[in-house]
Design a protein around this motif. Sequence first.
Motif, mmCIF file in Angstrom:
data_model
loop_
_atom_site.group_PDB
_atom_site.id
_atom_site.type_symbol
_atom_site.label_atom_id
_atom_site.label_comp_id
_atom_site.label_asym_id
_atom_site.label_seq_id
_atom_site.Cartn_x
_atom_site.Cartn_y
_atom_site.Cartn_z
ATOM 1 N N ALA A 21 0.940 -1.367 -0.054
ATOM 2 C CA ALA A 21 -0.110 0.061 -0.196
ATOM 3 C C ALA A 21 0.806 1.243 0.083
ATOM 4 C CB ALA A 21 -1.077 0.237 1.055
ATOM 5 N N ARG A 22 1.792 1.219 1.050
ATOM 6 C CA ARG A 22 2.755 2.359 0.975
ATOM 7 C C ARG A 22 3.481 2.510 -0.461
ATOM 8 N NH1 ARG A 22 8.700 1.593 3.425
ATOM 9 N NH2 ARG A 22 8.604 0.251 1.722
ATOM 10 N N ASP A 23 3.896 1.322 -1.107
ATOM 11 C CA ASP A 23 4.586 1.584 -2.586
ATOM 12 C C ASP A 23 3.679 2.233 -3.683
ATOM 13 O OD1 ASP A 23 6.958 0.814 -1.451
ATOM 14 O OD2 ASP A 23 6.917 -1.175 -2.209
ATOM 15 N N GLN A 24 2.367 1.682 -3.648
ATOM 16 C CA GLN A 24 1.302 2.142 -4.563
ATOM 17 C C GLN A 24 0.899 3.603 -4.279
ATOM 18 O OE1 GLN A 24 -1.574 -0.729 -5.500
ATOM 19 N NE2 GLN A 24 -2.955 0.683 -5.897
ATOM 20 N N ALA A 74 3.758 -6.966 -1.055
ATOM 21 C CA ALA A 74 2.843 -7.701 -1.823
ATOM 22 C C ALA A 74 2.839 -7.326 -3.103
ATOM 23 C CB ALA A 74 1.534 -7.840 -1.446
ATOM 24 N N LYS A 75 2.030 -7.564 -4.298
ATOM 25 C CA LYS A 75 2.101 -7.097 -5.563
ATOM 26 C C LYS A 75 1.448 -5.806 -5.681
ATOM 27 C CE LYS A 75 0.711 -8.385 -10.118
ATOM 28 N NZ LYS A 75 -0.394 -7.430 -10.569
ATOM 29 N N ILE A 76 2.012 -4.567 -6.311
ATOM 30 C CA ILE A 76 1.281 -3.582 -6.470
ATOM 31 C C ILE A 76 0.603 -3.212 -7.972
ATOM 32 C CG2 ILE A 76 2.864 -2.214 -4.837
ATOM 33 C CD1 ILE A 76 3.862 -0.594 -7.066
ATOM 34 N N THR A 77 -0.360 -2.360 -7.907
ATOM 35 C CA THR A 77 -1.116 -2.098 -9.329
ATOM 36 C C THR A 77 -1.125 -0.766 -9.607
ATOM 37 O OG1 THR A 77 -2.415 -4.311 -8.809
ATOM 38 C CG2 THR A 77 -2.902 -3.121 -10.702
ATOM 39 N N LEU A 90 -8.590 2.087 -3.732
ATOM 40 C CA LEU A 90 -9.752 1.643 -3.056
ATOM 41 C C LEU A 90 -9.474 -0.120 -3.006
ATOM 42 C CD1 LEU A 90 -12.336 1.806 -1.587
ATOM 43 C CD2 LEU A 90 -13.394 1.936 -3.830
ATOM 44 N N ASP A 91 -9.387 -0.657 -4.183
ATOM 45 C CA ASP A 91 -9.160 -1.826 -4.360
ATOM 46 C C ASP A 91 -8.251 -2.648 -3.268
ATOM 47 O OD1 ASP A 91 -10.944 -2.169 -6.267
ATOM 48 O OD2 ASP A 91 -9.321 -2.400 -7.875
ATOM 49 N N VAL A 92 -6.886 -1.723 -2.881
ATOM 50 C CA VAL A 92 -6.007 -2.326 -1.849
ATOM 51 C C VAL A 92 -6.558 -2.158 -0.678
ATOM 52 C CG1 VAL A 92 -3.767 -1.698 -1.040
ATOM 53 C CG2 VAL A 92 -4.152 -1.668 -3.293
ATOM 54 N N GLU A 93 -7.113 -1.146 -0.509
ATOM 55 C CA GLU A 93 -7.612 -0.811 1.081
ATOM 56 C C GLU A 93 -8.780 -1.767 1.456
ATOM 57 O OE1 GLU A 93 -6.482 1.233 3.179
ATOM 58 O OE2 GLU A 93 -5.165 2.675 2.045
ATOM 59 N N LEU A 94 -9.721 -2.157 0.485
ATOM 60 C CA LEU A 94 -10.635 -3.463 0.654
ATOM 61 C C LEU A 94 -9.949 -4.569 0.974
ATOM 62 C CD1 LEU A 94 -13.474 -2.132 -1.793
ATOM 63 C CD2 LEU A 94 -13.244 -1.256 0.777
ATOM 64 N N GLU A 95 -8.902 -4.738 0.079
ATOM 65 C CA GLU A 95 -8.108 -6.197 0.546
ATOM 66 C C GLU A 95 -7.545 -6.196 1.863
ATOM 67 O OE1 GLU A 95 -5.628 -7.368 -2.627
ATOM 68 O OE2 GLU A 95 -4.750 -9.001 -1.417
ATOM 69 N N VAL A 96 -6.970 -4.939 2.145
ATOM 70 C CA VAL A 96 -6.354 -5.003 3.836
ATOM 71 C C VAL A 96 -7.223 -5.138 4.776
ATOM 72 C CG1 VAL A 96 -5.381 -3.079 5.308
ATOM 73 C CG2 VAL A 96 -4.366 -3.592 2.727
ATOM 74 N N ARG A 97 -8.437 -4.415 4.322
ATOM 75 C CA ARG A 97 -9.520 -4.623 5.540
ATOM 76 C C ARG A 97 -10.103 -6.005 5.738
ATOM 77 N NH1 ARG A 97 -15.570 -2.970 3.402
ATOM 78 N NH2 ARG A 97 -15.020 -5.035 2.116
ATOM 79 N N ASP A 98 -10.052 -6.673 4.619
ATOM 80 C CA ASP A 98 -10.424 -7.997 4.872
ATOM 81 C C ASP A 98 -9.550 -9.063 5.245
ATOM 82 O OD1 ASP A 98 -12.841 -7.477 3.357
ATOM 83 O OD2 ASP A 98 -12.424 -8.491 1.539
ATOM 84 N N ASN A 99 -8.437 -8.712 4.893
ATOM 85 C CA ASN A 99 -7.133 -9.297 5.769
ATOM 86 C C ASN A 99 -7.043 -9.036 7.309
ATOM 87 O OD1 ASN A 99 -6.508 -10.642 3.474
ATOM 88 N ND2 ASN A 99 -4.792 -9.239 2.789
#
Length: 154
Positions: A21-24, A74-77, A90-99
């Motif tokens: 998330a930081r890198d993205q 992890a992989k960034i997009t 937003l996709d990253v944040e939602l994945e982080v939330r689920d994890n």
Amino acid sequence: MQGKKSVLDCLNKLLAGELAARDQYFIHARMYAEWGYTKLHDRIAHEMEDETGHASRFIERILMLGGTPKMVPAKITVGKDVADMLQKDLDVELEVRDNLKAAIALCEKEQDYVTRQYLVAQLQDTEEDHAHWLEQQLRLIDAMGLQNYLQSQA
Ligand SMILES: [Fe+2]
Ligand SMILES: [Fe+2]
């Protein structure tokens, strides 16, 4: 204090997510700066610092529990335009939330209530700050049109 292996593995997975998330946010902030979207740059550069803080707390907790932090993101997009970049963040944040939610459940099972506290604080940042702001921006683009939104961010 030695932590449970399941909790340490989980914390390392979460750490990889925070580093990504930081890198993205890092690359997106620099792209916004290059394109002259100063407001977006300032906000996203601030998110990058928040994610660095999240990663830092995971590193501290892993070390405290006798584990070894794995410093591999992890992989960034990388998005291709402003709306795409906001959506990918937003996709990253939602994945982080689920994890984070899965990790909180694991910590309850393992009775690691202090790690659980770390996770709940980060879940609150993720839901109420980062993801919420990104959802607002995407709604603004829908409501006012892309050109007006971009003008408001220059
Ligand atoms: Fe985070
Ligand atoms: Fe975040």
